[in-house]
Design a protein around this motif. Structure first.
Motif, PDB file in Angstrom:
ATOM      1  N   SER A 278       0.867  -1.233   0.129  1.00 41.88           N
ATOM      2  CA  SER A 278       0.251   0.092  -0.046  1.00 41.88           C
ATOM      3  C   SER A 278       0.906   1.286   0.187  1.00 41.88           C
ATOM      4  O   SER A 278       0.323   2.362   0.426  1.00 41.88           O
ATOM      5  CB  SER A 278      -1.038  -0.044   1.326  1.00 41.88           C
ATOM      6  OG  SER A 278      -0.010  -0.051   2.516  1.00 41.88           O
ATOM      7  N   SER A 279       2.047   1.215  -0.425  1.00 39.39           N
ATOM      8  CA  SER A 279       3.101   2.464  -0.505  1.00 39.39           C
ATOM      9  C   SER A 279       2.176   3.626  -1.150  1.00 39.39           C
ATOM     10  O   SER A 279       2.660   4.758  -0.949  1.00 39.39           O
ATOM     11  CB  SER A 279       4.363   2.139  -1.130  1.00 39.39           C
ATOM     12  OG  SER A 279       4.209   1.459  -2.338  1.00 39.39           O
ATOM     13  N   TYR A 280       1.436   3.506  -2.073  1.00 36.60           N
ATOM     14  CA  TYR A 280       0.728   4.652  -2.737  1.00 36.60           C
ATOM     15  C   TYR A 280      -0.576   4.937  -2.272  1.00 36.60           C
ATOM     16  O   TYR A 280      -1.084   5.761  -2.644  1.00 36.60           O
ATOM     17  CB  TYR A 280       0.706   4.157  -4.130  1.00 36.60           C
ATOM     18  CG  TYR A 280       0.445   5.485  -5.226  1.00 36.60           C
ATOM     19  CD1 TYR A 280       1.601   6.098  -5.304  1.00 36.60           C
ATOM     20  CD2 TYR A 280      -0.712   5.864  -6.074  1.00 36.60           C
ATOM     21  CE1 TYR A 280       1.453   7.477  -6.249  1.00 36.60           C
ATOM     22  CE2 TYR A 280      -0.774   7.014  -6.677  1.00 36.60           C
ATOM     23  CZ  TYR A 280       0.257   7.541  -6.755  1.00 36.60           C
ATOM     24  OH  TYR A 280       0.227   8.725  -7.846  1.00 36.60           O
ATOM     25  N   ILE A 281      -0.922   4.417  -0.894  1.00 35.19           N
ATOM     26  CA  ILE A 281      -2.054   4.717  -0.403  1.00 35.19           C
ATOM     27  C   ILE A 281      -1.687   5.563   1.103  1.00 35.19           C
ATOM     28  O   ILE A 281      -1.335   5.069   1.828  1.00 35.19           O
ATOM     29  CB  ILE A 281      -3.038   3.443   0.043  1.00 35.19           C
ATOM     30  CG1 ILE A 281      -3.110   2.578  -1.172  1.00 35.19           C
ATOM     31  CG2 ILE A 281      -4.345   3.692   0.944  1.00 35.19           C
ATOM     32  CD1 ILE A 281      -3.900   1.400  -0.811  1.00 35.19           C
ATOM     33  N   THR A 282      -2.322   6.724   1.094  1.00 42.13           N
ATOM     34  CA  THR A 282      -2.294   7.716   2.263  1.00 42.13           C
ATOM     35  C   THR A 282      -3.406   8.467   2.273  1.00 42.13           C
ATOM     36  O   THR A 282      -3.876   9.157   1.316  1.00 42.13           O
ATOM     37  CB  THR A 282      -0.741   8.237   2.439  1.00 42.13           C
ATOM     38  OG1 THR A 282      -0.906   8.702   3.620  1.00 42.13           O
ATOM     39  CG2 THR A 282      -0.524   9.092   1.477  1.00 42.13           C
ATOM     40  N   GLY A 283      -4.162   8.968   3.558  1.00 43.39           N
ATOM     41  CA  GLY A 283      -4.934   9.811   3.681  1.00 43.39           C
ATOM     42  C   GLY A 283      -6.276   9.244   3.098  1.00 43.39           C
ATOM     43  O   GLY A 283      -7.273  10.168   3.000  1.00 43.39           O
ATOM     44  N   THR A 284      -6.531   7.894   3.466  1.00 42.51           N
ATOM     45  CA  THR A 284      -7.598   7.417   2.972  1.00 42.51           C
ATOM     46  C   THR A 284      -8.593   6.972   4.312  1.00 42.51           C
ATOM     47  O   THR A 284      -8.106   6.602   5.538  1.00 42.51           O
ATOM     48  CB  THR A 284      -7.709   6.308   2.249  1.00 42.51           C
ATOM     49  OG1 THR A 284      -7.016   5.256   2.942  1.00 42.51           O
ATOM     50  CG2 THR A 284      -7.015   6.633   0.578  1.00 42.51           C
ATOM     51  N   VAL A 285      -9.826   7.018   4.078  1.00 45.50           N
ATOM     52  CA  VAL A 285     -10.680   6.260   4.955  1.00 45.50           C
ATOM     53  C   VAL A 285     -11.316   5.199   4.384  1.00 45.50           C
ATOM     54  O   VAL A 285     -12.254   5.219   3.604  1.00 45.50           O
ATOM     55  CB  VAL A 285     -11.929   7.319   5.614  1.00 45.50           C
ATOM     56  CG1 VAL A 285     -12.653   6.755   6.638  1.00 45.50           C
ATOM     57  CG2 VAL A 285     -11.255   8.566   6.421  1.00 45.50           C
ATOM     58  N   ILE A 286     -11.034   3.866   4.866  1.00 43.43           N
ATOM     59  CA  ILE A 286     -11.423   2.775   4.169  1.00 43.43           C
ATOM     60  C   ILE A 286     -12.562   2.031   4.698  1.00 43.43           C
ATOM     61  O   ILE A 286     -12.482   1.601   6.016  1.00 43.43           O
ATOM     62  CB  ILE A 286     -10.379   1.872   3.892  1.00 43.43           C
ATOM     63  CG1 ILE A 286      -9.349   2.474   3.079  1.00 43.43           C
ATOM     64  CG2 ILE A 286     -10.930   0.732   3.093  1.00 43.43           C
ATOM     65  CD1 ILE A 286      -8.040   1.569   2.569  1.00 43.43           C
ATOM     66  N   PRO A 287     -13.843   2.174   4.226  1.00 44.35           N
ATOM     67  CA  PRO A 287     -15.185   1.741   4.863  1.00 44.35           C
ATOM     68  C   PRO A 287     -14.925  -0.053   4.597  1.00 44.35           C
ATOM     69  O   PRO A 287     -14.686  -0.429   3.774  1.00 44.35           O
ATOM     70  CB  PRO A 287     -16.033   1.837   4.141  1.00 44.35           C
ATOM     71  CG  PRO A 287     -15.770   2.770   2.859  1.00 44.35           C
ATOM     72  CD  PRO A 287     -14.287   2.425   2.802  1.00 44.35           C
ATOM     73  N   GLY A 290     -19.797  -4.300   5.306  1.00 42.72           N
ATOM     74  CA  GLY A 290     -20.972  -5.201   4.997  1.00 42.72           C
ATOM     75  C   GLY A 290     -21.553  -4.832   3.920  1.00 42.72           C
ATOM     76  O   GLY A 290     -22.900  -5.125   3.822  1.00 42.72           O
ATOM     77  N   GLY A 291     -21.108  -3.999   2.806  1.00 42.71           N
ATOM     78  CA  GLY A 291     -22.219  -3.612   1.679  1.00 42.71           C
ATOM     79  C   GLY A 291     -22.590  -2.099   1.895  1.00 42.71           C
ATOM     80  O   GLY A 291     -23.229  -1.580   0.976  1.00 42.71           O
ATOM     81  N   LEU A 292     -22.642  -1.462   3.133  1.00 44.06           N
ATOM     82  CA  LEU A 292     -23.088  -0.384   3.245  1.00 44.06           C
ATOM     83  C   LEU A 292     -22.313   0.784   2.951  1.00 44.06           C
ATOM     84  O   LEU A 292     -21.046   0.918   3.153  1.00 44.06           O
ATOM     85  CB  LEU A 292     -23.407  -0.161   4.904  1.00 44.06           C
ATOM     86  CG  LEU A 292     -24.288   1.198   5.084  1.00 44.06           C
ATOM     87  CD1 LEU A 292     -25.666   1.061   5.103  1.00 44.06           C
ATOM     88  CD2 LEU A 292     -23.957   1.667   6.564  1.00 44.06           C
ATOM     89  N   PRO A 293     -22.858   1.459   1.697  1.00 47.01           N
ATOM     90  CA  PRO A 293     -22.029   2.547   0.964  1.00 47.01           C
ATOM     91  C   PRO A 293     -22.125   3.879   1.863  1.00 47.01           C
ATOM     92  O   PRO A 293     -22.995   4.481   2.334  1.00 47.01           O
ATOM     93  CB  PRO A 293     -22.820   2.942  -0.192  1.00 47.01           C
ATOM     94  CG  PRO A 293     -24.254   2.599  -0.089  1.00 47.01           C
ATOM     95  CD  PRO A 293     -24.381   1.424   1.094  1.00 47.01           C
ATOM     96  N   ILE A 294     -20.876   4.189   2.446  1.00 48.00           N
ATOM     97  CA  ILE A 294     -20.691   5.369   3.366  1.00 48.00           C
ATOM     98  C   ILE A 294     -20.016   6.522   2.688  1.00 48.00           C
ATOM     99  O   ILE A 294     -19.674   7.374   3.318  1.00 48.00           O
ATOM    100  CB  ILE A 294     -20.128   4.694   4.543  1.00 48.00           C
ATOM    101  CG1 ILE A 294     -18.802   4.542   4.569  1.00 48.00           C
ATOM    102  CG2 ILE A 294     -21.188   4.137   5.363  1.00 48.00           C
ATOM    103  CD1 ILE A 294     -18.270   4.369   6.009  1.00 48.00           C
ATOM    104  N   ASN A 295     -19.286   6.250   1.461  1.00 54.73           N
ATOM    105  CA  ASN A 295     -18.303   7.107   0.876  1.00 54.73           C
ATOM    106  C   ASN A 295     -19.084   8.398   0.324  1.00 54.73           C
ATOM    107  O   ASN A 295     -20.274   8.217  -0.372  1.00 54.73           O
ATOM    108  CB  ASN A 295     -17.247   6.694  -0.241  1.00 54.73           C
ATOM    109  CG  ASN A 295     -16.253   5.763   0.409  1.00 54.73           C
ATOM    110  OD1 ASN A 295     -16.103   6.225   1.547  1.00 54.73           O
ATOM    111  ND2 ASN A 295     -15.593   5.064  -0.092  1.00 54.73           N
TER     112      ASN A 295
END
Ligand code: NAD
Ligand code: MG
Length: 295
Positions: A278-287, A290-295
């Motif tokens: 995950s070296s290119y992943i920063t500053g994210t909030v990962i849900p 169980g299928g509930l879309p929250i983004n």
């Protein structure tokens, strides 16, 4: 060999779980959280890394501590005095994978203790590469009138102030390639009526994570948040404001109609601190909902 897939095999409501006082104790739960991750295959992704995990005695934190050990890391876990037995169980589980587990007992609502916990972890582990700020205080209330200033302060102190104090203290030790993870919640996006203080701290956690990630890019340190939906841990049976029915039907409202188990969260905590993954992943909030879309 065909195995029963985790996605369909994990426990579903109704749950006949007993109520507890707070903080909840995993060893007192009748229906045990699943942290074993039997289908997970380790690959030495965290070889000789040193990780500090708050709330590592139970729930998500325990599952993360065990998976980090399986990936070759030594861990230090923070927990409160009442949770010593749970902490000792986690230590034993980590040691079964021939890794060290340092026990650090104390109250994260105190700035002095946050600093001490980081310094102790660094000294006793012989370094620090990973910070998992995972501890939280949660108490449901029927109305805003029930939220005392003391309670509001406590929730903010444990959930967001501690994240700030731990991070600040850890920055003098973290090197390029190090990573920070914080446990957020789907409640940050939803703002449930009975968790005004708790969900506000999770919202603050998300925004602080994004800001921190920006400021630490130049140091080569990545920062991400994991936002779970309901997870089967001691947190909810020990929430004095949670109705009996809420515990019995826990997770039923998610599209998948059940709560997550800690073993379904922990692999993401490996992924997010593994430089190879995950070296290119920063500053994210990962849900993880169980299928509930929250983004
Ligand atoms: P848990 O009860 O197993 O873990 C929470 C931990 O917080 C406790 O083990 C305790 O050691 C620690 N803690 C609480 N107050 C503290 C204090 N004053 N000082 C030091 N430590 C303290 O429950 P969990 O569900 O595994 O919680 C882990 C994280 O997951 C929390 O941030 C929680 O908000 C988040 N989360 C949980 C759920 C869920 O449904 N269980 C859902 C979304 C997010
Ligand atoms: Mg606990």
């Amino acid at each position: 060999m065909r195995t029963n897939p985790q996605v369909t095999k994990e426990p579903k409501p109704p749950f006949k779980e007993r109520r507890q006082s707070s903080p909840g104790l995993e060893h007192k739960m009748k229906i045990k959280p699943q942290w074993q991750a039997p289908l997970y295959r380790s690959a030495n992704k965290l070889e000789n890394k040193k990780a500090l995990i708050t709330g590592g005695d139970s729930g998500i934190g325990r599952a993360v501590a065990v998976l980090y050990a399986r990936e070759g890391a030594d861990v230090a876990i923070v927990y409160t005095a009442k949770e010593r037995k749970d902490a000792e169980i986690t230590k034993h589980l980590v040691e079964m994978y021939n890794r060290h587990c340092i026990l650090i007992e104390g109250d994260l609502s105190r700035e002095v203790f946050c600093k001490k916990a980081v310094n102790t972890a660094f000294k006793e582990l012989g370094g620090l590469d990973i910070l998992v700020s995972n501890a939280a205080h949660q108490l449901r209330k029927d109305s805003l009138e029930e939220v005392t200033t003391k309670e509001w302060d406590l929730t903010f102190k444990v959930n967001i102030y501690a994240y700030f104090h731990l991070t600040k203290a850890a920055l003098k030790y973290l090197k390029p390639g190090s990573a920070i993870i914080v446990t957020s919640s789907q409640t940050a996006a939803m703002g449930p009526h009975d968790l005004p203080d708790y969900s506000a701290t999770k919202g603050a956690i998300n925004t602080f994570t994004k800001s921190l990630a920006q400021s630490l890019i130049k140091k080569g340190i990545r920062v991400n948040a994991v936002a779970p939906g309901p997870v089967w841990t001691p947190l909810n049976p020990a929430d004095q404001g949670a109705k009996k029915e809420k515990i019995q039907t826990f997770g039923k409202k998610q599209p998948i109609q059940r709560p997550a188990q800690p073993e379904e969260l922990a692999p993401l905590y490996v992924f997010l601190v593994s430089d190879a993954d995950s070296s290119y992943i920063t500053g994210t909030v990962i849900p993880v909902t169980g299928g509930l879309p929250i983004n």
